[in-house]
Scaffold this motif. Structure first.
Motif, short mmCIF file in Angstrom:
data_model
loop_
_atom_site.label_atom_id
_atom_site.label_comp_id
_atom_site.label_asym_id
_atom_site.label_seq_id
_atom_site.Cartn_x
_atom_site.Cartn_y
_atom_site.Cartn_z
N ASN A 136 23.19 -8.05 -28.25
CA ASN A 136 23.26 -8.06 -26.79
C ASN A 136 24.42 -7.16 -26.36
O ASN A 136 25.58 -7.51 -26.54
CB ASN A 136 23.51 -9.49 -26.28
CG ASN A 136 22.49 -10.47 -26.80
OD1 ASN A 136 21.31 -10.39 -26.49
ND2 ASN A 136 22.93 -11.41 -27.63
N TYR A 137 24.06 -6.01 -25.80
CA TYR A 137 25.12 -5.08 -25.40
C TYR A 137 24.54 -4.10 -24.38
O TYR A 137 23.86 -4.54 -23.46
CB TYR A 137 25.71 -4.39 -26.63
CG TYR A 137 27.13 -3.92 -26.44
CD1 TYR A 137 28.11 -4.75 -25.92
CD2 TYR A 137 27.51 -2.62 -26.77
CE1 TYR A 137 29.42 -4.33 -25.75
CE2 TYR A 137 28.81 -2.18 -26.62
CZ TYR A 137 29.76 -3.04 -26.11
OH TYR A 137 31.05 -2.60 -25.95
N ALA A 138 24.80 -2.80 -24.53
CA ALA A 138 24.28 -1.79 -23.60
C ALA A 138 24.55 -2.23 -22.16
O ALA A 138 23.64 -2.29 -21.33
CB ALA A 138 22.79 -1.55 -23.83
N ILE A 139 25.80 -2.52 -21.85
CA ILE A 139 26.18 -3.11 -20.56
C ILE A 139 26.09 -2.08 -19.45
O ILE A 139 26.57 -0.95 -19.58
CB ILE A 139 27.60 -3.69 -20.65
CG1 ILE A 139 27.69 -4.68 -21.81
CG2 ILE A 139 27.99 -4.37 -19.34
CD1 ILE A 139 29.10 -5.02 -22.22
N HIS A 140 25.48 -2.48 -18.33
CA HIS A 140 25.37 -1.64 -17.13
C HIS A 140 25.83 -2.44 -15.92
O HIS A 140 25.91 -3.67 -15.97
CB HIS A 140 23.92 -1.18 -16.93
CG HIS A 140 23.45 -0.16 -17.92
ND1 HIS A 140 23.21 -0.47 -19.24
CD2 HIS A 140 23.16 1.17 -17.77
CE1 HIS A 140 22.79 0.63 -19.88
NE2 HIS A 140 22.75 1.62 -19.02
N TYR A 141 26.07 -1.71 -14.82
CA TYR A 141 26.49 -2.33 -13.56
C TYR A 141 25.66 -1.73 -12.43
O TYR A 141 25.66 -0.51 -12.25
CB TYR A 141 27.98 -2.07 -13.31
CG TYR A 141 28.86 -2.60 -14.42
CD1 TYR A 141 29.40 -3.88 -14.35
CD2 TYR A 141 29.12 -1.84 -15.56
CE1 TYR A 141 30.19 -4.38 -15.38
CE2 TYR A 141 29.89 -2.33 -16.59
CZ TYR A 141 30.42 -3.60 -16.50
OH TYR A 141 31.19 -4.09 -17.52
N PRO A 142 24.93 -2.55 -11.66
CA PRO A 142 24.17 -2.01 -10.54
C PRO A 142 25.08 -1.25 -9.57
O PRO A 142 26.15 -1.74 -9.20
CB PRO A 142 23.57 -3.25 -9.89
CG PRO A 142 23.56 -4.29 -10.97
CD PRO A 142 24.77 -4.01 -11.80
N THR B 285 27.93 -6.35 -10.96
CA THR B 285 27.76 -7.50 -11.86
C THR B 285 27.28 -6.99 -13.22
O THR B 285 26.36 -6.18 -13.29
CB THR B 285 26.74 -8.49 -11.29
OG1 THR B 285 27.17 -8.92 -10.01
CG2 THR B 285 26.59 -9.69 -12.21
N PRO B 286 27.87 -7.44 -14.33
CA PRO B 286 27.42 -6.94 -15.64
C PRO B 286 25.96 -7.30 -15.93
O PRO B 286 25.53 -8.43 -15.71
CB PRO B 286 28.35 -7.66 -16.64
CG PRO B 286 29.53 -8.09 -15.83
CD PRO B 286 29.00 -8.37 -14.46
N VAL B 287 25.23 -6.32 -16.41
CA VAL B 287 23.85 -6.50 -16.85
C VAL B 287 23.80 -6.08 -18.32
O VAL B 287 23.98 -4.91 -18.64
CB VAL B 287 22.87 -5.65 -16.02
CG1 VAL B 287 21.44 -5.85 -16.52
CG2 VAL B 287 22.97 -5.99 -14.54
N LEU B 288 23.59 -7.05 -19.21
CA LEU B 288 23.49 -6.77 -20.64
C LEU B 288 22.03 -6.64 -21.04
O LEU B 288 21.16 -7.33 -20.48
CB LEU B 288 24.13 -7.89 -21.47
CG LEU B 288 25.65 -7.89 -21.64
CD1 LEU B 288 26.36 -8.15 -20.32
CD2 LEU B 288 26.07 -8.91 -22.68
N ILE B 289 21.77 -5.78 -21.98
CA ILE B 289 20.44 -5.66 -22.55
C ILE B 289 20.41 -6.46 -23.85
O ILE B 289 21.22 -6.22 -24.75
CB ILE B 289 20.07 -4.19 -22.85
CG1 ILE B 289 20.25 -3.32 -21.60
CG2 ILE B 289 18.65 -4.10 -23.39
CD1 ILE B 289 19.37 -3.70 -20.44
N SER B 290 19.49 -7.41 -23.95
CA SER B 290 19.31 -8.10 -25.23
C SER B 290 18.38 -7.26 -26.09
O SER B 290 17.15 -7.35 -25.98
CB SER B 290 18.72 -9.51 -25.03
OG SER B 290 18.59 -10.14 -26.29
N LEU B 291 18.98 -6.43 -26.92
CA LEU B 291 18.19 -5.58 -27.79
C LEU B 291 17.34 -6.42 -28.73
O LEU B 291 16.19 -6.08 -29.02
CB LEU B 291 19.14 -4.66 -28.59
CG LEU B 291 20.16 -3.89 -27.73
CD1 LEU B 291 21.18 -3.20 -28.63
CD2 LEU B 291 19.47 -2.89 -26.83
N ALA B 292 17.89 -7.56 -29.17
CA ALA B 292 17.14 -8.44 -30.06
C ALA B 292 15.98 -9.11 -29.35
O ALA B 292 14.85 -9.15 -29.87
CB ALA B 292 18.08 -9.50 -30.64
#
Length: 468
Positions: A303-309, A324-331
């Motif tokens: 869970n990483y690849a953090i983005h912010y709108p 607000t942090p938006v994480l991508i759950s790669l898994a």
């Protein structure tokens, strides 16, 4: 594809992930999550492709669990920024600066946390410098390092492959790539391992890492060589000392702990899964299939690849507030695709390397290092077995990685193939450049002060057995 629209005037649903309707935020930390993250992903998917999570006590974010939705975020830099200076909760003090996840999320002037032209400039320096690494020389150094480590554990007939192989080999390779002497490597080992664990000492670990990288940059300004650090420094992007430090931290972070997890997760799969056991017994080396499977189901960074709108935006029916942090759950995104094992073999459409403008620039070298490490170990120790049931293996806690705490194995003892003594792995060897000669054979350290720091560094990394 999930539609997006600006919803800055909308009043419902609430935009704070910690108060998303009546749903409590799923915790992505603690022993329960570490033991069975897939249970958490299953609960999260019940609410759609985006759901509220808590990644550390009091630190809230959104987690994207859907594959198509993840691609939409990763490929939309005009709507989702990588710049953590947009993180409102950190800026206003709602998230304290000493929160254990901050070192993995804080702004650094590197290619990971920048957008637009600045990202292109920094990423160009990284990709051009990585492009000067000769794959054949890199493979040779990985094989040399692997043989050194296997020679050390071979006569014993048992080992913890995490602390004595998977965790050490990437450090040897990257210290070589960076032209890093052992005394500085000591600090990089402690600092980098500390910030990944997201524990109470993360702030201290970050300070140690910063000190070590500053010393490496100063050394390369004085004494450039045929190594990745010097190539970055000489690049037309004209990186400042601060920029150099942060690009090196980024490369180390991507190339050590995640590389360790890829190696060890691959070994766990090869030694425990019946789909691979038959191939191993028959003398086959299903290493690439195992790596593909790990990248789909247990990626090193889960869970990483953090983005912010950039603005308030609606995503899968949820209002995501700007900053607000938006994480991508790669898994979760990978495993939610419904692809069966036979359809994943050779399929590189997983998100383990991320996607879009921030896709991993070093996935080729990373795959080569992992594959070579696995092949060499299985070739030298063909009868290796897990020393505990696979269900008894423990996983380290933390929201970002998928990392084993230990990987105990047993095997028929073997004799060393080379003359070896503690400290050899710190000795100088040819740089990994297209013009470099083959890596020289291992040699015992000479008497005198030079042997001291090598042995100290070696003892430090081999003692580092994660417990979380």
């Amino acid at each position: 594809m999930t539609p997006h629209r600006n919803t800055s005037s909308a009043v419902t649903p609430p935009g704070c992930p910690g108060h998303a309707g009546a749903r409590p935020a799923e915790r992505l930390f603690g022993a329960e999550f570490a033991a069975d993250p897939m249970a958490s992903y299953t609960r999260l998917r019940a609410h759609g492709c985006v759901a509220p999570v808590e990644i550390a006590p009091g630190v809230h974010a959104w987690l994207v669990t859907g594959y198509e939705t993840a691609l939409e975020v990763l490929r939309s830099p005009e709507r989702y920024s990588k710049d953590p200076r947009r993180w409102r909760a950190l800026a206003d003090g709602s998230v304290p600066a000493d929160s254990p996840v901050v070192p993995m999320m804080m702004y650094r002037p590197n290619a990971l946390w920048t957008d637009g032209q600045e990202h292109s400039r920094l990423r160009g320096a990284i990709t051009d410098s990585l492009g000067r690494v000769d794959p054949d020389a890199l493979r040779g150094y990985v094989e040399h390092s692997a043989d050194t480590l296997i020679d050390r554990i071979g006569p014993r007939g048992k080992a913890d492959l995490l602390s004595e192989y998977g965790a050490v080999l990437p450090l040897l390779v990257f210290n070589q790539l960076f032209g890093c002497p052992p005394d500085i490597g000591d600090k990089l080992v402690d600092g980098m391992s500390g910030i990944f664990d997201a524990d109470a000492d993360a702030e201290k670990a970050n300070a140690v890492l910063t000190e070590g990288v500053a010393e490496l940059v100063a050394l390369k300004r004085r004494e450039p060589g045929p190594d990745l650090s010097s190539w970055l420094m000489a690049h037309p992007a004209r990186l400042t000392d601060e920029e150099m430090m942060h690009q090196l931290v980024l490369l180390m972070g991507a190339g050590t702990e995640p590389q360790q997890n890829l190696i060890c997760n691959g070994l766990r799969l090869l030694l425990s899964d019946e789909r691979f056991a038959g191939d191993l017994a028959g003398g086959s080396m299903p290493v690439d299939d195992a790596i593909d499977e790990v990248l789909w189901t247990d990626p090193p960074l889960a869970n990483y690849a953090i983005h912010y709108p950039v603005q308030d935006v609606e995503l899968d029916g949820n209002l995501l507030r700007a900053g607000t942090p938006v994480l991508i759950s790669l898994a979760a995104a990978n495993t939610g695709t419904g692809l069966a094992y036979d359809r994943r073999r050779g399929n590189r459409a997983h998100l383990a390397w991320s996607a879009g403008p921030h896709t991993c620039p070093a996935k080729g070298p990373a795959h080569l290092i992992a594959a070579t490490a696995l092949e060499k170990l299985l070739d030298r120790l063909p009868d290796i077995e897990l020393d505990v049931p696979v269900e008894a293996l423990r996983w380290r806690q933390g929201p970002f990685h998928r990392a084993l705490a230990a990987l105990p194995v047993r095997f028929p003892p073997i004799a060393p193939t080379t003359r070896w003594a503690p400290g050899d792995e710190g000795a100088a060897s040819p740089a990994l450049s297209p013009s470099a000669p083959a890596v020289s054979a291992s040699r015992a350290p000479e008497s005198g002060s030079a042997a001291g720091p090598r042995r100290s560094w070696w003892n430090r990394v081999t003692r580092r057995t994660p417990t979380r």
